[in-house]
Design an enzyme around this catalytic site. Structure first.
Site, PDB file in Angstrom:
ATOM      1  N   SER A   1      -7.876  -3.572   7.294  1.00  0.00           N
ATOM      2  CA  SER A   1      -8.752  -4.302   8.227  1.00  0.00           C
ATOM      3  C   SER A   1      -8.734  -3.273   9.539  1.00  0.00           C
ATOM      4  CB  SER A   1      -8.340  -5.560   8.540  1.00  0.00           C
ATOM      5  OG  SER A   1      -8.414  -6.451   7.415  1.00  0.00           O
TER       6      SER A   1
ATOM      7  N   ARG B   1       0.897  -1.416   0.109  1.00  0.00           N
ATOM      8  CA  ARG B   1      -0.084  -0.077   0.152  1.00  0.00           C
ATOM      9  C   ARG B   1       0.924   1.088   0.147  1.00  0.00           C
ATOM     10  NH1 ARG B   1      -3.544  -2.361   4.866  1.00  0.00           N
ATOM     11  NH2 ARG B   1      -1.450  -3.253   4.965  1.00  0.00           N
TER      12      ARG B   1
HETATM   13  P1  ADP Z   1      -1.328  -9.054   7.578  1.00  0.00           P
HETATM   14  O1  ADP Z   1      -1.638  -9.354   8.938  1.00  0.00           O
HETATM   15  O2  ADP Z   1      -0.412 -10.454   6.839  1.00  0.00           O
HETATM   16  O3  ADP Z   1      -0.956  -7.849   7.010  1.00  0.00           O
HETATM   17  P2  ADP Z   1      -3.766  -8.383   6.211  1.00  0.00           P
HETATM   18  O4  ADP Z   1      -4.891  -9.197   6.201  1.00  0.00           O
HETATM   19  O5  ADP Z   1      -3.718  -7.154   6.793  1.00  0.00           O
HETATM   20  O6  ADP Z   1      -2.622  -9.417   6.993  1.00  0.00           O
HETATM   21  O7  ADP Z   1      -3.190  -8.170   4.800  1.00  0.00           O
HETATM   22  C1  ADP Z   1      -2.829  -9.433   3.796  1.00  0.00           C
HETATM   23  C2  ADP Z   1      -2.294  -8.695   2.729  1.00  0.00           C
HETATM   24  O8  ADP Z   1      -3.035  -8.028   1.957  1.00  0.00           O
HETATM   25  C3  ADP Z   1      -0.941  -8.158   2.875  1.00  0.00           C
HETATM   26  O9  ADP Z   1       0.071  -8.220   1.918  1.00  0.00           O
HETATM   27  C4  ADP Z   1      -1.495  -6.295   2.773  1.00  0.00           C
HETATM   28  O10 ADP Z   1      -0.224  -5.522   2.397  1.00  0.00           O
HETATM   29  C5  ADP Z   1      -2.421  -6.701   1.478  1.00  0.00           C
HETATM   30  N1  ADP Z   1      -3.337  -5.645   1.784  1.00  0.00           N
HETATM   31  C6  ADP Z   1      -4.143  -5.297   2.727  1.00  0.00           C
HETATM   32  N2  ADP Z   1      -4.796  -4.161   2.501  1.00  0.00           N
HETATM   33  C7  ADP Z   1      -4.592  -3.694   1.093  1.00  0.00           C
HETATM   34  C8  ADP Z   1      -5.295  -3.050   0.147  1.00  0.00           C
HETATM   35  N3  ADP Z   1      -6.162  -2.055   0.845  1.00  0.00           N
HETATM   36  N4  ADP Z   1      -4.702  -2.750  -1.024  1.00  0.00           N
HETATM   37  C9  ADP Z   1      -3.719  -3.739  -1.166  1.00  0.00           C
HETATM   38  N5  ADP Z   1      -3.127  -4.746  -0.428  1.00  0.00           N
HETATM   39  C10 ADP Z   1      -3.670  -4.665   0.945  1.00  0.00           C
END
Ligand code: ADP
Length: 162
Positions: free
Chosen positions: A128, A90
């Site tokens: 999230s 991001r």
């Molecule tokens: P983690 O705890 O592994 O970061 P997340 O569920 O927060 O798990 O995120 C999983 C993946 O999705 C990560 O690679 C994160 O960078 C990506 N991600 C989360 N939100 C976005 C978004 N808005 N756009 C693109 N990628 C995202």
């Protein structure tokens, strides 16, 4: 055969995640969205709830499956025969952490590569954590998560208030 995993917490899944899933599913033959059972975090949704939400939201994508896993992502990838790990970038803040993990993983298992997709601009700010923060105050999350999931998210906080 290109098999990839997209690991994460997905607590809850957002439009940002779904955008990543749709885009990466087009690049590989099989994509497994892998929900990490992370004991350190205090999740809002159980693993079963997260699996169900992701299954509903990816129903239209025939090469996408949803699984949960415990342990190291790299080990899980190897166990299902995946040689690509998909991660999203991001902002610059994601970069340092993700780079470190990807490089470590390459040393642990050079057969498995990490593929980064940059976020679609409209979801660049979305996480999230932000969704949970807004929902906890009863704010509007309709631009962040699918309509079908909104009630389930609000319900978590209603329950907490009782
Ligand atoms: P983690 O705890 O592994 O970061 P997340 O569920 O927060 O798990 O995120 C999983 C993946 O999705 C990560 O690679 C994160 O960078 C990506 N991600 C989360 N939100 C976005 C978004 N808005 N756009 C693109 N990628 C995202």
């Amino acid at each position: 055969m290109k098999r990839a995993i997209y690991p994460g917490s997905f607590d809850p899944v957002t439009f940002g995640h779904l955008d990543m899933i749709e885009r990466s599913a087009k690049m590989v033959d099989e994509l497994t969205v892998a929900i990490l059972v992370n004991h350190a975090k205090n999740p809002l949704f159980s693993i079963e709830e997260r699996v169900k939400m992701l299954e509903e939201m990816t129903d239209h994508l025939s090469n996408v499956t949803i699984q949960s896993f415990d342990g190291l992502t790299i080990d899980y990838a190897r166990s299902i025969g995946a040689n690509i790990i998909v991660r999203g970038l991001r902002a610059v803040t994601d970069f340092e952490y993700e780079l470190q993990i990807a490089q470590t993983n390459r040393i642990v298992n050079p057969e498995i590569d990490t593929m980064f997709l940059t976020t679609s601009l409209e979801y660049a700010y979305l996480s999230s954590t932000i969704v949970k923060e807004i929902a906890s105050y009863g704010g509007d999350i309709s631009k962040f998560v699918p309509l079908q999931l909104m009630e389930r998210i609000y319900a978590k906080y209603d329950k907490n208030k009782e």
